[in-house]
Design a protein around this motif. Structure first.
Motif, mmCIF file in Angstrom:
data_model
loop_
_atom_site.group_PDB
_atom_site.id
_atom_site.type_symbol
_atom_site.label_atom_id
_atom_site.label_comp_id
_atom_site.label_asym_id
_atom_site.label_seq_id
_atom_site.Cartn_x
_atom_site.Cartn_y
_atom_site.Cartn_z
ATOM 1 N N LYS A 15 -4.097 -71.859 88.246
ATOM 2 C CA LYS A 15 -4.290 -71.219 89.535
ATOM 3 C C LYS A 15 -5.772 -70.970 89.780
ATOM 4 O O LYS A 15 -6.490 -70.504 88.889
ATOM 5 C CB LYS A 15 -3.523 -69.898 89.555
ATOM 6 C CG LYS A 15 -3.544 -69.212 90.881
ATOM 7 C CD LYS A 15 -2.693 -67.946 90.847
ATOM 8 C CE LYS A 15 -2.785 -67.244 92.160
ATOM 9 N NZ LYS A 15 -2.034 -66.006 92.178
ATOM 10 N N LYS A 16 -6.220 -71.283 90.986
ATOM 11 C CA LYS A 16 -7.618 -71.045 91.337
ATOM 12 C C LYS A 16 -7.879 -69.543 91.438
ATOM 13 O O LYS A 16 -7.079 -68.808 91.999
ATOM 14 C CB LYS A 16 -7.943 -71.720 92.663
ATOM 15 C CG LYS A 16 -9.392 -71.649 93.005
ATOM 16 C CD LYS A 16 -9.727 -72.430 94.248
ATOM 17 C CE LYS A 16 -11.212 -72.388 94.430
ATOM 18 N NZ LYS A 16 -11.655 -72.305 95.774
ATOM 19 N N GLN A 17 -8.989 -69.107 90.893
ATOM 20 C CA GLN A 17 -9.336 -67.691 90.922
ATOM 21 C C GLN A 17 -10.173 -67.396 92.159
ATOM 22 O O GLN A 17 -10.903 -68.260 92.650
ATOM 23 C CB GLN A 17 -10.114 -67.317 89.670
ATOM 24 C CG GLN A 17 -9.292 -67.457 88.409
ATOM 25 C CD GLN A 17 -10.064 -67.048 87.167
ATOM 26 O OE1 GLN A 17 -11.284 -67.034 87.153
ATOM 27 N NE2 GLN A 17 -9.340 -66.710 86.120
ATOM 28 N N GLU B 12 -13.127 -66.266 94.558
ATOM 29 C CA GLU B 12 -14.589 -66.367 94.443
ATOM 30 C C GLU B 12 -15.224 -65.450 95.477
ATOM 31 O O GLU B 12 -14.658 -65.220 96.541
ATOM 32 C CB GLU B 12 -15.044 -67.796 94.727
ATOM 33 C CG GLU B 12 -14.534 -68.810 93.741
ATOM 34 C CD GLU B 12 -14.974 -70.228 94.084
ATOM 35 O OE1 GLU B 12 -15.892 -70.387 94.919
ATOM 36 O OE2 GLU B 12 -14.390 -71.154 93.529
ATOM 37 N N GLU C 175 -9.258 -69.876 99.184
ATOM 38 C CA GLU C 175 -8.194 -70.726 98.658
ATOM 39 C C GLU C 175 -7.428 -71.423 99.783
ATOM 40 O O GLU C 175 -6.894 -72.500 99.599
ATOM 41 C CB GLU C 175 -7.197 -69.903 97.835
ATOM 42 C CG GLU C 175 -7.752 -69.416 96.538
ATOM 43 C CD GLU C 175 -6.721 -68.665 95.733
ATOM 44 O OE1 GLU C 175 -5.518 -68.834 95.982
ATOM 45 O OE2 GLU C 175 -7.121 -67.896 94.847
#
Length: 71
Positions: free
Chosen positions: A2-4, A6, A69
């Motif tokens: 999963k993208k965190q 930013e 995201e």
């Protein structure tokens, strides 16, 4: 994975240089150093003021930090 989330941090050039020297001395990336500082800050707060409850954490709106995201 999963993208965190930013986000941008604004700081002076001097502070950036100091942090980068610290990172070099500690053999960490700037990202990992900032994560370490954030974790330590939360741990210190929780030791001195008490832990955050699951209910407190659930009330926090993190959607502004997740917008990248969706792009």
């Amino acid at each position: 994975m999963k993208k965190q989330p930013e986000f941008t941090v604004h700081m002076s050039e001097e502070l950036l240089r100091q942090l980068l020297c610290l990172c070099e001395a500690e053999h960490r990336s700037l990202n990992n150093q900032i994560l370490l500082l954030a974790r330590n800050s939360v741990q210190y707060f929780e030791r001195s003021k008490g832990r955050f409850s699951k209910e407190q954490l659930a009330k926090i709106d993190i959607t502004p930090y997740l917008m990248s995201e969706q792009e």
